[in-house]
Design a protein around this motif. Sequence first.
Motif, PDB file in Angstrom:
ATOM      1  N   GLY A   1       2.312  16.164  12.136  1.00  0.00           N
ATOM      2  CA  GLY A   1       1.183  15.348  11.691  1.00  0.00           C
ATOM      3  C   GLY A   1       1.581  14.344  10.626  1.00  0.00           C
ATOM      4  N   LEU A   2       2.407  14.777   9.681  1.00  0.00           N
ATOM      5  CA  LEU A   2       2.879  13.876   8.638  1.00  0.00           C
ATOM      6  C   LEU A   2       3.711  12.749   9.228  1.00  0.00           C
ATOM      7  CD1 LEU A   2       3.663  12.951   5.757  1.00  0.00           C
ATOM      8  CD2 LEU A   2       5.442  14.720   5.805  1.00  0.00           C
ATOM      9  N   THR A   3       4.605  13.091  10.144  1.00  0.00           N
ATOM     10  CA  THR A   3       5.488  12.087  10.750  1.00  0.00           C
ATOM     11  C   THR A   3       4.683  11.016  11.484  1.00  0.00           C
ATOM     12  OG1 THR A   3       7.243  13.746  11.028  1.00  0.00           O
ATOM     13  CG2 THR A   3       7.428  11.721  12.318  1.00  0.00           C
ATOM     14  N   LYS A   4       3.644  11.427  12.201  1.00  0.00           N
ATOM     15  CA  LYS A   4       2.807  10.462  12.926  1.00  0.00           C
ATOM     16  C   LYS A   4       2.093   9.522  11.956  1.00  0.00           C
ATOM     17  CE  LYS A   4       1.957  13.351  16.988  1.00  0.00           C
ATOM     18  NZ  LYS A   4       0.932  14.077  17.785  1.00  0.00           N
ATOM     19  N   LYS A   5       1.542  10.069  10.876  1.00  0.00           N
ATOM     20  CA  LYS A   5       0.831   9.238   9.903  1.00  0.00           C
ATOM     21  C   LYS A   5       1.779   8.277   9.194  1.00  0.00           C
ATOM     22  CE  LYS A   5      -2.849  12.583   8.926  1.00  0.00           C
ATOM     23  NZ  LYS A   5      -3.476  13.451   7.888  1.00  0.00           N
ATOM     24  N   LEU A   6       2.962   8.781   8.814  1.00  0.00           N
ATOM     25  CA  LEU A   6       3.922   7.933   8.112  1.00  0.00           C
ATOM     26  C   LEU A   6       4.481   6.855   9.026  1.00  0.00           C
ATOM     27  CD1 LEU A   6       5.383   7.394   5.490  1.00  0.00           C
ATOM     28  CD2 LEU A   6       7.076   9.142   6.106  1.00  0.00           C
ATOM     29  N   LYS A   7       4.696   7.188  10.296  1.00  0.00           N
ATOM     30  CA  LYS A   7       5.163   6.194  11.269  1.00  0.00           C
ATOM     31  C   LYS A   7       4.145   5.076  11.429  1.00  0.00           C
ATOM     32  CE  LYS A   7       6.690   5.710  16.070  1.00  0.00           C
ATOM     33  NZ  LYS A   7       6.928   6.424  17.371  1.00  0.00           N
ATOM     34  N   SER A   8       2.868   5.457  11.520  1.00  0.00           N
ATOM     35  CA  SER A   8       1.803   4.461  11.634  1.00  0.00           C
ATOM     36  C   SER A   8       1.736   3.594  10.377  1.00  0.00           C
ATOM     37  CB  SER A   8       0.469   5.163  11.865  1.00  0.00           C
ATOM     38  OG  SER A   8      -0.599   4.241  11.912  1.00  0.00           O
ATOM     39  N   HIS A   9       1.952   4.209   9.217  1.00  0.00           N
ATOM     40  CA  HIS A   9       1.915   3.457   7.959  1.00  0.00           C
ATOM     41  C   HIS A   9       3.055   2.444   7.895  1.00  0.00           C
ATOM     42  CE1 HIS A   9       0.648   2.934   3.762  1.00  0.00           C
ATOM     43  NE2 HIS A   9       1.928   2.829   3.476  1.00  0.00           N
ATOM     44  N   LEU A  10       4.243   2.846   8.329  1.00  0.00           N
ATOM     45  CA  LEU A  10       5.387   1.927   8.333  1.00  0.00           C
ATOM     46  C   LEU A  10       5.139   0.752   9.276  1.00  0.00           C
ATOM     47  CD1 LEU A  10       8.387   4.455   8.388  1.00  0.00           C
ATOM     48  CD2 LEU A  10       7.601   3.078   6.449  1.00  0.00           C
ATOM     49  N   GLU A  11       4.557   1.032  10.425  1.00  0.00           N
ATOM     50  CA  GLU A  11       4.255  -0.039  11.380  1.00  0.00           C
ATOM     51  C   GLU A  11       3.214  -0.993  10.804  1.00  0.00           C
ATOM     52  OE1 GLU A  11       4.545  -2.400  14.610  1.00  0.00           O
ATOM     53  OE2 GLU A  11       5.775  -0.610  14.245  1.00  0.00           O
ATOM     54  N   ASP A  12       2.219  -0.461  10.109  1.00  0.00           N
ATOM     55  CA  ASP A  12       1.207  -1.313   9.476  1.00  0.00           C
ATOM     56  C   ASP A  12       1.827  -2.217   8.409  1.00  0.00           C
ATOM     57  OD1 ASP A  12      -0.755  -0.198  11.040  1.00  0.00           O
ATOM     58  OD2 ASP A  12      -1.450   1.216   9.509  1.00  0.00           O
ATOM     59  N   LEU A  13       2.771  -1.672   7.641  1.00  0.00           N
ATOM     60  CA  LEU A  13       3.443  -2.472   6.616  1.00  0.00           C
ATOM     61  C   LEU A  13       4.255  -3.603   7.244  1.00  0.00           C
ATOM     62  CD1 LEU A  13       4.727   0.265   4.111  1.00  0.00           C
ATOM     63  CD2 LEU A  13       2.727  -1.204   3.888  1.00  0.00           C
TER      64      LEU A  13
ATOM     65  N   ASN B   1      15.169   3.643   8.213  1.00  0.00           N
ATOM     66  CA  ASN B   1      14.902   5.075   8.079  1.00  0.00           C
ATOM     67  C   ASN B   1      13.548   5.341   8.725  1.00  0.00           C
ATOM     68  OD1 ASN B   1      16.968   6.677   6.549  1.00  0.00           O
ATOM     69  ND2 ASN B   1      16.702   4.990   5.093  1.00  0.00           N
ATOM     70  N   SER B   2      13.545   6.132   9.770  1.00  0.00           N
ATOM     71  CA  SER B   2      12.306   6.415  10.478  1.00  0.00           C
ATOM     72  C   SER B   2      11.403   7.305   9.625  1.00  0.00           C
ATOM     73  CB  SER B   2      12.611   7.113  11.807  1.00  0.00           C
ATOM     74  OG  SER B   2      13.188   8.387  11.564  1.00  0.00           O
ATOM     75  N   ALA B   3      10.212   7.557  10.126  1.00  0.00           N
ATOM     76  CA  ALA B   3       9.279   8.429   9.408  1.00  0.00           C
ATOM     77  C   ALA B   3       9.871   9.821   9.234  1.00  0.00           C
ATOM     78  CB  ALA B   3       7.952   8.501  10.163  1.00  0.00           C
ATOM     79  N   GLY B   4      10.546  10.313  10.274  1.00  0.00           N
ATOM     80  CA  GLY B   4      11.187  11.620  10.176  1.00  0.00           C
ATOM     81  C   GLY B   4      12.306  11.638   9.149  1.00  0.00           C
TER      82      GLY B   4
ATOM     83  N   GLU C   1       0.827  -1.200   0.000  1.00  0.00           N
ATOM     84  CA  GLU C   1       0.000   0.000   0.000  1.00  0.00           C
ATOM     85  C   GLU C   1       0.865   1.255   0.000  1.00  0.00           C
ATOM     86  OE1 GLU C   1      -3.577   2.105   2.600  1.00  0.00           O
ATOM     87  OE2 GLU C   1      -2.774   0.149   3.184  1.00  0.00           O
ATOM     88  N   ASP C   2       0.579   2.168  -0.924  1.00  0.00           N
ATOM     89  CA  ASP C   2       1.343   3.399  -1.026  1.00  0.00           C
ATOM     90  C   ASP C   2       0.858   4.413   0.009  1.00  0.00           C
ATOM     91  OD1 ASP C   2       2.745   2.265  -3.088  1.00  0.00           O
ATOM     92  OD2 ASP C   2       1.553   3.215  -4.665  1.00  0.00           O
ATOM     93  N   PHE C   3       1.607   5.522   0.107  1.00  0.00           N
ATOM     94  CA  PHE C   3       1.299   6.580   1.064  1.00  0.00           C
ATOM     95  C   PHE C   3       1.141   7.879   0.305  1.00  0.00           C
ATOM     96  CE2 PHE C   3       2.505   9.963   4.028  1.00  0.00           C
ATOM     97  CZ  PHE C   3       1.735   9.662   5.140  1.00  0.00           C
ATOM     98  N   GLN C   4      -0.022   8.510   0.443  1.00  0.00           N
ATOM     99  CA  GLN C   4      -0.310   9.745  -0.290  1.00  0.00           C
ATOM    100  C   GLN C   4      -0.198  10.937   0.650  1.00  0.00           C
ATOM    101  OE1 GLN C   4      -1.258   9.716  -3.691  1.00  0.00           O
ATOM    102  NE2 GLN C   4      -1.011  11.952  -3.661  1.00  0.00           N
ATOM    103  N   TYR C   5       0.544  11.964   0.198  1.00  0.00           N
ATOM    104  CA  TYR C   5       0.627  13.213   0.958  1.00  0.00           C
ATOM    105  C   TYR C   5       0.623  14.375  -0.014  1.00  0.00           C
ATOM    106  CZ  TYR C   5       2.008  16.783   4.287  1.00  0.00           C
ATOM    107  OH  TYR C   5       2.032  17.915   5.066  1.00  0.00           O
ATOM    108  N   LYS C   6      -0.438  15.174   0.046  1.00  0.00           N
ATOM    109  CA  LYS C   6      -0.623  16.291  -0.881  1.00  0.00           C
ATOM    110  C   LYS C   6      -0.538  15.772  -2.307  1.00  0.00           C
ATOM    111  CE  LYS C   6       0.836  19.973   2.269  1.00  0.00           C
ATOM    112  NZ  LYS C   6       1.748  21.106   2.500  1.00  0.00           N
TER     113      LYS C   6
END
Length: 211
Positions: free
Chosen positions: A191-203, A119-122, A2-7
């Motif tokens: 906000g972006l970092t939190k969402k991306l971190k959650s996405h990485l954990e889900d993957l 590589n962390s979300a940050g 699953e990809d990650f969309q931002y803007k």
Amino acid sequence: MEDFQYKNKEVKFWRVTGEVLGQNKYSKTHVSSSGGGGYVGKGGGHVSAPKVHSTTVTHHEFWIKEEDGSEKSVKLSGHDIPLREGQKITLISAGIKGKDSGFYSVLVNHNAKKHWFINSAGDLNKKLKLEVLTGKSLLIAGAIAGGIVYFTAPDRYRGKAWDDASWDIALGVAGIVIVYRLVVKLSRVSGLTKKLKSHLEDLAQLTYKNF
């Protein structure tokens, strides 16, 4: 995956699964110095020694045999992940959709039931430039301050010095603009970092289920 969309940017993820064939770990120490110097004259002087700084970086190289039989070399810097020959792992990479390059983001060890964020979300936000500080706030604040000074200077049409211009107002408004935009930007980054971190954990959790 699953990809990650931002803007208007889309981050794609892909994975490589294989068996660890062999590995090598070594460290490199980088030494640098700063400061020091002084002077010596007829009446004496003072000389100070430079400060020496050292940084040690761990390098981890290993080979994995993919499911199709091909072998892949993996090189990591700044990470010391415990692996053993024969273990099955999955490497998840991330990159901007439409580009060929990317960055390792998660390593999943199926035998140990553990995963690590390479590589962390940050880190990914900075490397993929999803939401970063650009310096536009300074340009906007400078333009606003310049406009206030120009329109409050009594001799603006005769090319004289703007000594009577409202500098206090201009600098005050510019400061408010910079602080406001900085707060907004940091809020977006958080906000972006939190969402991306959650996405990485889900993957990572999805990878456990699929293998």
